[in-house]
Design a protein around this motif. Sequence first.
Motif, mmCIF file in Angstrom:
data_model
loop_
_atom_site.group_PDB
_atom_site.id
_atom_site.type_symbol
_atom_site.label_atom_id
_atom_site.label_comp_id
_atom_site.label_asym_id
_atom_site.label_seq_id
_atom_site.Cartn_x
_atom_site.Cartn_y
_atom_site.Cartn_z
ATOM 1 N N SER A 1 0.850 -1.190 0.000
ATOM 2 C CA SER A 1 0.000 0.000 0.000
ATOM 3 C C SER A 1 0.888 1.244 0.000
ATOM 4 N N ALA A 2 0.264 2.393 -0.175
ATOM 5 C CA ALA A 2 1.026 3.642 -0.162
ATOM 6 C C ALA A 2 1.709 3.844 1.188
ATOM 7 N N ASP A 3 0.995 3.558 2.274
ATOM 8 C CA ASP A 3 1.588 3.712 3.605
ATOM 9 C C ASP A 3 2.781 2.778 3.791
ATOM 10 N N GLN A 4 2.668 1.568 3.267
ATOM 11 C CA GLN A 4 3.773 0.615 3.382
ATOM 12 C C GLN A 4 4.972 1.072 2.555
ATOM 13 N N LEU A 5 4.712 1.639 1.384
ATOM 14 C CA LEU A 5 5.804 2.168 0.562
ATOM 15 C C LEU A 5 6.495 3.337 1.260
ATOM 16 N N PHE A 6 5.698 4.177 1.939
ATOM 17 C CA PHE A 6 6.298 5.308 2.636
ATOM 18 C C PHE A 6 7.175 4.837 3.800
ATOM 19 N N GLN A 7 6.880 3.648 4.341
ATOM 20 C CA GLN A 7 7.730 3.101 5.394
ATOM 21 C C GLN A 7 9.159 2.886 4.888
ATOM 22 N N LEU A 8 9.281 2.523 3.597
ATOM 23 C CA LEU A 8 10.609 2.345 3.009
ATOM 24 C C LEU A 8 11.390 3.657 3.057
ATOM 25 N N VAL A 9 10.680 4.762 2.822
ATOM 26 C CA VAL A 9 11.322 6.075 2.859
ATOM 27 C C VAL A 9 11.678 6.454 4.286
ATOM 28 N N HIS A 10 10.760 6.214 5.203
ATOM 29 C CA HIS A 10 10.943 6.642 6.588
ATOM 30 C C HIS A 10 12.114 5.926 7.267
#
Length: 556
Positions: A430-439
């Motif tokens: 999901s988008a939130d899971q992808l943003f975890q990669l950035v975080h």
Amino acid sequence: MHMGKVKWKKFTTGLAVAHAGDGSDPRQFSSVNMAAVGYPKWRLNQFKYRGKNISVRRRQRIAFSLELRKAKKDEQAFKRRNITYLSPYPDSKNTTKEVRLTMDEIIIGINDSDFEVCFEATREIRKMLSQENNPPLEMVAESGVIPRLVEFLRVSQHPYLQFEAAWALTNIASGTSVQVGAVVKGGAIPPLLELLSFPSTMVCEQAVWALGNIAGDGPEFRDTVISSNIIPRLSALVSSPISITFLRNITWTLSNLCRYRNPPPPENAVKQMLPILSHLLQHEDDEILSDTCWALSYLTEGCTKHTALVIKTGVLPRLVELMTSSELSVVTPSLRTMGNIVSGTDDQTQMAINAGMLKVMAKLLQHPRSSVQQEATWTLSNVAAGSRCQIQELITHDLLPSLVTLLRHGQYKVQEEVVWMLSNFTLEASADQLFQLVHVGFLGPLLNLLSFPDERMSLTILDIVSSILQAAQKQSDRESLCLLIEELGGVDRLKALQLHNSWDISWAAEDLLEEYFSETIKPMWIKKLLYARQYATMQELLKGRPKMVFIFLADN
């Protein structure tokens, strides 16, 4: 794969695209995005996995992992030669390892009617074949002594002769497929099998060893040994009071009966072996545990039916426990087995997760051996290729920070596995899971790897970055993410890739710059063409993207 005759097909935009002439979508001929000329959605299907279902992706991932492991096939020996020189006979007068007879004298002796003479000649053969360096396996195999050695296996009144004959045949069967075939054609399997019920443990163990070497040669002889009804006899031996060395030999022989996947061992044989392997998995001896885990790893390698049978035995919790062993010889095959299991169906992956696999993965990612780090990352990449809920499990178990560390500081092969994991992660995340990669900090080391010469890795990284940018755009976070990428030097790296020797990479980089960073691509293409002209004729250039050449030249 042969593409057939290539012709050019024009679309409504006037862009010429190579077409294979085989009825397939001509857009699939190129592996880059045509967003700059009106086809912004094509790129999703151009990279290795985009647009493909998960099962196809997993099969390709397994094939790639097997390719990586071709150099590791000797992690567990599939044939073993007995090179012990100590005599097993308490009253033996000849304990020397030197061969005292010539080959001609041995052949005469082995065909003598006196079994004592035969024994001496057979022992000389065994000594020859037990030389640590360059044993004359070919010479002995071609000397014609194999049928006579097979005859000695049935001379029950002379167990020492049986033992020496079995030992010699064991060592011949440790050689090439031709030499193993000579042993099989000589009729060795039936008498060796009969010796598994022989009262002399010494003779019985050597027979097990010989059969293990024969089975380890390949699927044909493996199935020949299996069809001789060996498994019930091995099961009976495991249940009997035998020495630890004998049990180790039996376990190793069982692992050879599980080897090879083209074709895999028969399903009935697998069902017979699994209760034995499940029992052996509870042992405390590291060598027995290692060979048992290797056996399970062979059964779960690319065969979901056999994987289901393995899971049904209830061994997963024990495998998780063994993954934390202090012995590398146990950790490697137990981890390999678990990695094979999670490369199966989503249900099989979930069963591994439920057994507690992810709880021990952080420790394995921090293991001092890079080979273990690579195996652990490969295992997690197969979890990442699963469902969105399974991807969330990776986040919940706090495994991403350890993977960032490996991407930043790990050896290249480990970094490569992390990139594969990220590629799989982006498929269903999901988008939130992808943003975890950035975080957690993946972007920096990921962009740094764009400077490596591996074209496949570069394309995969560009695909990962594109997926994250697409998610940010949908969530209205595009500007902040683009700013972060620029601060990490990503834009400069993308600009540098515009001049890459690979058209696919240069197109992909320009696509990202055009779509997200408002960069003009035309001057860079002019430079690209100028560099290319030093190495290719104009005709060769026209074979690549002819219409685009004319567009650029006309506009400039």
